[in-house]
Write a protein that holds these residues in place. Structure first.
Motif, short mmCIF file in Angstrom:
data_model
loop_
_atom_site.label_atom_id
_atom_site.label_comp_id
_atom_site.label_asym_id
_atom_site.label_seq_id
_atom_site.Cartn_x
_atom_site.Cartn_y
_atom_site.Cartn_z
N PHE A 135 1.10 -1.51 0.04
CA PHE A 135 -0.40 0.19 0.15
C PHE A 135 0.52 1.32 0.38
O PHE A 135 0.84 2.10 -0.43
CB PHE A 135 -0.75 -0.22 0.99
CG PHE A 135 -2.00 -0.91 1.10
CD1 PHE A 135 -3.15 -0.86 0.01
CD2 PHE A 135 -1.81 -2.31 1.86
CE1 PHE A 135 -4.16 -1.59 0.03
CE2 PHE A 135 -3.45 -2.96 1.43
CZ PHE A 135 -4.47 -3.04 1.01
N TYR A 171 2.72 1.49 -3.52
CA TYR A 171 1.90 2.24 -4.51
C TYR A 171 1.39 3.74 -4.51
O TYR A 171 1.40 3.98 -4.68
CB TYR A 171 0.55 1.27 -3.54
CG TYR A 171 -1.04 1.74 -4.96
CD1 TYR A 171 -0.33 0.82 -6.39
CD2 TYR A 171 -1.89 2.41 -4.84
CE1 TYR A 171 -2.35 1.58 -7.18
CE2 TYR A 171 -2.92 2.59 -5.59
CZ TYR A 171 -2.56 2.04 -7.35
OH TYR A 171 -3.57 3.09 -8.08
N GLU A 210 -10.93 1.34 -13.09
CA GLU A 210 -11.93 1.62 -12.33
C GLU A 210 -13.13 2.50 -12.91
O GLU A 210 -13.64 2.61 -12.34
CB GLU A 210 -11.05 3.61 -12.27
CG GLU A 210 -11.54 4.00 -10.79
CD GLU A 210 -10.10 5.61 -10.53
OE1 GLU A 210 -8.85 5.24 -11.01
OE2 GLU A 210 -10.61 5.94 -10.26
N ARG A 228 -9.94 0.26 -5.90
CA ARG A 228 -8.58 1.07 -5.47
C ARG A 228 -8.05 -0.69 -5.05
O ARG A 228 -6.94 -1.10 -5.46
CB ARG A 228 -7.82 2.25 -4.79
CG ARG A 228 -7.16 3.30 -4.72
CD ARG A 228 -6.68 2.62 -6.20
NE ARG A 228 -7.39 4.44 -6.92
CZ ARG A 228 -7.17 5.29 -7.88
NH1 ARG A 228 -5.92 4.58 -7.80
NH2 ARG A 228 -7.53 6.42 -8.20
N VAL A 229 -8.04 -1.27 -4.10
CA VAL A 229 -7.85 -2.07 -3.55
C VAL A 229 -7.79 -3.19 -4.17
O VAL A 229 -6.73 -3.90 -4.50
CB VAL A 229 -8.58 -2.58 -1.75
CG1 VAL A 229 -7.61 -3.62 -1.23
CG2 VAL A 229 -8.47 -1.40 -1.17
N ILE A 255 -5.22 -3.09 -7.17
CA ILE A 255 -3.94 -2.88 -6.41
C ILE A 255 -4.25 -5.33 -6.14
O ILE A 255 -3.00 -5.62 -7.54
CB ILE A 255 -4.04 -2.64 -5.10
CG1 ILE A 255 -3.66 -2.00 -5.33
CG2 ILE A 255 -2.70 -3.76 -4.29
CD1 ILE A 255 -3.73 -0.70 -3.63
N ILE A 302 -7.77 8.21 -0.16
CA ILE A 302 -7.19 6.97 0.09
C ILE A 302 -5.34 6.71 0.01
O ILE A 302 -4.93 6.19 0.74
CB ILE A 302 -7.46 6.30 -1.88
CG1 ILE A 302 -9.13 5.74 -1.30
CG2 ILE A 302 -7.06 5.07 -1.75
CD1 ILE A 302 -9.72 6.01 -3.21
N PHE A 353 -3.57 4.80 2.76
CA PHE A 353 -2.48 3.32 2.12
C PHE A 353 -1.78 3.60 2.70
O PHE A 353 -0.46 3.21 3.03
CB PHE A 353 -2.20 4.18 0.60
CG PHE A 353 -3.56 3.19 0.31
CD1 PHE A 353 -4.38 2.56 0.05
CD2 PHE A 353 -3.09 2.92 -1.22
CE1 PHE A 353 -5.35 1.43 -0.49
CE2 PHE A 353 -4.13 2.10 -1.70
CZ PHE A 353 -4.86 1.78 -1.43
N ILE A 354 -0.92 5.40 3.66
CA ILE A 354 0.71 5.31 4.25
C ILE A 354 0.62 5.23 5.48
O ILE A 354 1.54 5.02 6.39
CB ILE A 354 1.42 6.18 3.79
CG1 ILE A 354 0.03 8.16 3.83
CG2 ILE A 354 1.67 6.76 2.26
CD1 ILE A 354 0.80 8.50 3.69
#
Lengths: 281, 296
Positions: free
Chosen positions: A94, A97, A178, A184-185, A188, B12, B16-17
């Motif tokens: 993550f 990404y 999309e 989003r997940v 990935i 998002i 994620f981070i």
């Protein structure tokens, strides 16, 4: 042809000589480790040592496996390294990404700098506060202390490796997904990861190796035989067995075995990862 | 004004981070701050009555310590010799691997092996080969007439550190090999051919065309390895524990002794902070060097 044929031949011979020398230099200790581990004591303690084993014995292996906590250490290391690998991989997929696709946000850019710097902070400088922290939350002598420490120190490298791999995948692939309503997940896991499977392997390889080989934190955080990992465990054999080098080398052979197996099958990925790490700096 | 889509993307990105950021803040940034803070505090687990602000007392104590200068000098020797040796071996092996040879992948594989084994195992195997009684290297050297009688390489004041350097080079040079090999493979063939047509010999082509193109990758790996080597704890601890008589003690070993043997966390932190200072100074120098070169 850039050089004359005679010179070319001399160079070729020199190259093979150099490579043969390096092969000997790199392999000799392992060969000696293995040979020592299967020799009876009277052949180890001799002034005429030889690579030929006259009478093979598995006594040292038997000693290490049945009369010591070696198997416990081995299992602990395997467990800790595996959990670290999975955790570091999940986190860095993550984070990588985000670094690859969202650098346009200032916060993400800042995060990238922080990761870069944290990669430069050596573990030994954080040994004291991390020890005190683990002590304060009573994590000393637990697997969790090592898993947390190893994950922390592996995530930056893994993140940059994953970022590098995501960078090579064109964004158009994601856009069409999309539009089809993929989250989003979902993007990935369904689109990017299947494409970058080799990269995933080399990243996890690095995470696993780091955790498996680490010594200092394992040495300091764990005082209890039942939680001890392999590297401090084996180093403590040195005091336990005094000069029983046969058993020490048997323990060494058993400790490098998983690495050698990984290595034989995945050498290509390892090289790829090393190069990625070096170029990035 | 951000569009709705951008806002969602930013949410998002943050999500994620966050996990990596949490690890960084809790187990990297916070401990780092703690080291700097503790270095100005009296903090001794054996003597809890003694606490509070210490000013620069910890730093003064550390610098005045009997073996501080020895450890500092050892750290420099250890780092410089290790990195220099690794670079030379790495370069030679990378050049050899860059030729058209049969079994190149095999040779490359063999050369990486030392790098993947745990330092503890490498240290122990070499310790066994170097033992004065029955160690194979001692016996070989006696037979070849290099030395008269077996020598206790790891136990004598003047050879302990150098012996560990030697073993460290053995284990760490493959990283240089792989990085330099990648660098060599990206050296343009055209330029080498052009130079050959202009009459440059093998040696000339190497020094004037190949080597300069390796500069960037060399600078990076040397810099990384200076840091990695200077802070390495495992090798020296496993092979000599800093002995005999502190002759192979480096700063990381000293930090460990202060913290885990004397439980003086204040002084250990002061020493760690000093090392951090050295590192930052090195980093700044490197940064200026790199940017000045880019501009010039």
């Amino acid at each position: 042809m850039l050089i004359s044929r005679r010179k070319q031949r001399i160079l070729t011979i020199a190259t093979y000589l150099v490579l043969a020398g390096f092969t000997f230099y790199c392999l000799m200790p392992f060969l000696w480790m293995f040979v020592t581990s299967i020799k009876p004591d009277d052949q180890i303690r001799t002034l005429n040592p030889s690579f030929l084993v006259k009478k093979m014995t598995f006594g040292h292996f038997d000693n290490v496996l049945n009369n010591s906590a070696f198997l416990t250490f081995f299992k602990n290391s395997l467990f800790i390294a595996s959990v670290t690998t999975v955790a570091a991989l999940l986190i860095s997929i993550f984070a990588g990404y985000a670094l690859s696709r969202f650098v346009r946000f200032k916060g993400v850019k800042l995060f990238g700098v922080a990761m870069m710097l944290s990669q430069m902070i050596p573990g030994v400088l954080l040994l004291i506060p991390l020890y005190l922290l683990m002590k304060n939350v009573s994590l000393i002598n637990t697997y969790a202390s090592l898993i947390l420490a190893y994950t922390t120190f592996t995530v930056p490298l893994c993140t940059f490796m994953m970022k590098g791999f995501f960078d090579t995948i064109p964004y158009e692939m994601e856009e069409s997904a999309e539009i089809d309503g993929c989250s989003r997940v979902g993007i990935i896991f369904r689109i990017l990861l299947p494409v970058s499977l080799p990269s995933l392997v080399s990243t996890s390889l690095f995470a696993f190796l780091n955790a498996w080989n680490e010594f200092m934190f394992g040495f300091v955080f764990i005082n209890d035989e039942s939680h001890r990992t392999l590297t401090p465990g084996v180093s403590l054999f040195k005091g336990l067995y005094q000069t029983d080098w046969g058993s020490m080398m048997a323990a060494s052979v058993l400790s490098v075995l998983p690495i050698v197996i990984i290595f034989v099958f995945l050498q290509r990925f390892l090289v790829e990862g090393m190069t990625a790490g070096a170029v990035k700096g | 004004m951000l569009t709705l889509r951008e806002k969602r993307a930013r949410r998002i990105a943050v999500a994620f981070i966050v996990p990596a950021l949490l690890f960084f803040l809790l187990l990297n940034a916070f401990p780092l701050g703690q080291v700097l803070w503790d270095s100005f505090q009296l903090k001794n687990l054996l003597n809890k009555a003694e606490n509070g602000f210490a000013g620069l007392a910890n730093y003064a104590e550390v610098v005045k310590a009997e073996y501080f200068m020895t450890a500092l000098r050892n750290t420099v020797i250890w780092t410089v010799l290790s990195v220099a040796g690794e670079y030379v071996l790495g370069l030679v092996s990378a050049i050899a691997l860059n030729q058209k040879v049969i079994g190149r992948t095999l040779f490359r594989g063999v050369i990486i092996i030392p790098w993947v084994v745990p330092i503890v195992i490498a240290g122990m195997t070499w310790t066994w080969m170097l033992t004065p009684d029955y160690g194979i290297l001692n016996i070989w050297m006696v037979k070849l007439g290099i030395i008269d009688q077996p020598y206790y390489w790891l136990g004598e004041l003047n050879t302990a550190l150098l012996t560990v350097v030697f073993v460290n080079i053995w284990r760490s040079f493959p990283f240089f090999t792989i990085s330099l090999l990648a660098g060599l493979q990206s050296v343009s063939r055209d330029m080498i051919e052009a130079a050959a047509i202009d009459g440059a010999g093998v040696r000339r082509r190497f020094w004037h065309i190949v080597l300069p193109q390796l500069k960037t990758v060399s600078l990076t790996i040397v810099f990384i390895h200076i840091i990695w080597t200077a802070v390495n704890f495992d090798f020296i601890w496993v092979m000599t524990e800093g002995g005999p008589l502190h002759s192979s003690e480096t700063l990381p070993i000293m930090i460990y002794r202060y913290a885990m043997q004397e439980y003086n966390f204040g002084q250990a932190s002061a020493l760690a902070s000093m090392m951090l200072g050295f590192m930052v100074a090195g980093f700044v120098l490197y940064y200026f060097y790199a940017t000045r070169k880019n501009r010039g």
